[in-house]
Design a protein around this motif. Structure first.
Motif, PDB file in Angstrom:
ATOM      1  N   HIS A   5       8.376   4.461 -12.203  1.00 40.81           N
ATOM      2  CA  HIS A   5       8.883   4.584 -10.841  1.00 40.81           C
ATOM      3  C   HIS A   5       8.743   3.281 -10.061  1.00 40.81           C
ATOM      4  N   GLY A   6       7.774   2.419 -10.464  1.00 41.79           N
ATOM      5  CA  GLY A   6       7.684   1.088  -9.890  1.00 41.79           C
ATOM      6  C   GLY A   6       7.184   1.038  -8.472  1.00 41.79           C
ATOM      7  N   GLU A 337       1.850   8.772   6.787  1.00 45.33           N
ATOM      8  CA  GLU A 337       2.778   9.086   5.704  1.00 45.33           C
ATOM      9  C   GLU A 337       2.527   8.153   4.510  1.00 45.33           C
ATOM     10  N   PRO A 338       2.935   8.548   3.310  1.00 46.47           N
ATOM     11  CA  PRO A 338       2.835   7.630   2.159  1.00 46.47           C
ATOM     12  C   PRO A 338       3.631   6.364   2.420  1.00 46.47           C
ATOM     13  N   VAL A 339       3.092   5.242   1.962  1.00 45.95           N
ATOM     14  CA  VAL A 339       3.759   3.957   2.171  1.00 45.95           C
ATOM     15  C   VAL A 339       3.998   3.282   0.822  1.00 45.95           C
ATOM     16  N   ILE A 340       4.887   2.286   0.814  1.00 46.50           N
ATOM     17  CA  ILE A 340       5.208   1.530  -0.386  1.00 46.50           C
ATOM     18  C   ILE A 340       4.836   0.073  -0.146  1.00 46.50           C
ATOM     19  N   LEU A 341       4.015  -0.503  -1.027  1.00 44.41           N
ATOM     20  CA  LEU A 341       3.588  -1.902  -0.925  1.00 44.41           C
ATOM     21  C   LEU A 341       4.324  -2.719  -1.974  1.00 44.41           C
ATOM     22  N   LEU A 342       4.845  -3.852  -1.540  1.00 45.90           N
ATOM     23  CA  LEU A 342       5.636  -4.685  -2.445  1.00 45.90           C
ATOM     24  C   LEU A 342       5.003  -6.025  -2.732  1.00 45.90           C
ATOM     25  N   ASP A 343       3.717  -6.221  -2.353  1.00 48.77           N
ATOM     26  CA  ASP A 343       3.079  -7.501  -2.614  1.00 48.77           C
ATOM     27  C   ASP A 343       1.709  -7.330  -3.273  1.00 48.77           C
TER      28      ASP A 343
END
Length: 344
Positions: A5-6, A337-343
């Protein structure tokens, strides 16, 4: 990260959100471990801004400076990852995300951050910043990571597993494996490309020896746990391990062209993990997945004060000033809320 899912998802408190203010935080546990207690919990603050005492802002978030020698890890660590983090710490000179711990049995047991704690210990830091949580107050959940192993062929992986003393490998249809929950003396099961499956367990001889010595055995000192650790360590030495929650072999094969196998392992209970850690034992690396709502990220604390030869109390005051400055500069935000980290 789940390679299928990445993404990484958490409920977090970010300490460097540009021009944002805190909304709310969960209540926190008192950080002083009690020698005769197990998991210690006391009511905390719903928000650090609710405190009438400006010297308690860091504590309101569960952030404390504690001696490194009071912290114990519950899982084995990967030496290569520790060396890499030590170099990164030396280059960046800051602690980005504090380890998360729980007070248990007179010590602080690491729920997440074994590599960070081990790196700090090897670098000679007397103190470290941690976030202290309580399993119940914070609604902490323990899941189990699965391991995707790549870097060779399925045949070579199976040959390596066959050399592990005490491990019994039984071929089994994949349809009979999927959805099954491994329990002792089973360690888990293996899926390989080509729709093949294998049941992994301690062999009968080892089981008999376990039963004969059960009354004299120390907690965590059993052959099953030793075999489990040996299996995971051997896989890490043989190839590369990626943590995932997916059993979609097609997606995993697309992500890892050199996919050798995918392991679904026996899971642990939270109290079992804490008891093992308090008694000086560890579970295999990368198996436990503590889901911790309200965890602190992006603290970005300079490390020179942690390395300084001064009492922990003065370092706690410094930490509180650091948190107070972030609040004053509106750098902190709570994401419910759930969050998405890209770093990462």
């Amino acid at each position: 990260m789940d390679p299928a899912h990445g993404i990484l998802q958490w409920n977090v408190v970010s300490m460097d959100a540009s021009r944002e203010s805190v909304i709310e935080t969960n209540s926190v546990a008192h950080p002083n471990p009690q020698p005769d207690s197990q998991s210690v919990a006391q009511p905390g603050l719903t928000s650090p801004l609710d405190s009438a005492d400006p010297t308690q802002l860091a504590q309101g978030l569960g952030l404390y400076v504690i001696p490194v020698d009071q912290v114990v890890t519950h899982e084995r660590y990967n030496g290569e990852r520790v060396q890499g983090l030590m170099a990164r710490i030396a280059a960046e000179d800051r602690l980005i995300n504090p380890p998360v711990v729980v007070a248990y049995g007179g010590r602080y047991v690491v729920l997440d951050g074994a590599t960070r704690v081990t790196a700090f210990r090897r670098l000679g830091y007397p103190h470290i910043i941690v976030q202290v949580v309580d399993l119940h107050t914070h609604r902490v959940r323990l899941d189990t990571w699965q391991h995707t192993v790549h870097g060779g062929t399925p045949a070579d992986l199976l040959a390596m597993l066959g050399s592990i003393e005490g491990l019994r490998i039984t071929p089994m249809p994949v349809t009979k494996l999927l959805g099954r929950t491994p329990v002792r003396p089973v360690i888990g099961y293996l899926l390989t490309p080509g729709d093949r499956g294998y049941w992994l367990e301690m062999d009968a001889t080892q089981i008999a020896e376990e039963q004969d010595g059960e009354q004299d055995r120390e907690p965590g000192g059993d052959a099953w746990l030793a075999l489990f650790n040996r299996l995971v360590d051997s896989c890490g030495a043989w190839g590369r391990i990626e943590r995932t929650l997916s059993t979609d072999m097609d997606a995993l094969a697309a992500h890892y062209p050199d996919l050798a196998g995918h392991f679904v392992y026996h899971g642990f209970e939270a109290q079992e993990v804490l008891a093992l850690a308090a008694s000086g034992h560890t579970v295999p690396a990368g198996i436990t997945r503590f889901v911790i709502p309200g965890r602190i990220l992006r603290l970005n604390a300079p490390l020179d004060r942690l390395l300084a030869d001064e009492p922990a109390a003065s370092k706690r005051a410094w930490l509180n000033d650091l948190v107070a400055a972030k609040i004053a500069n509106r750098q902190m935000r709570y994401y419910e809320e759930p969050v998405i980290l890209l770093d990462e």
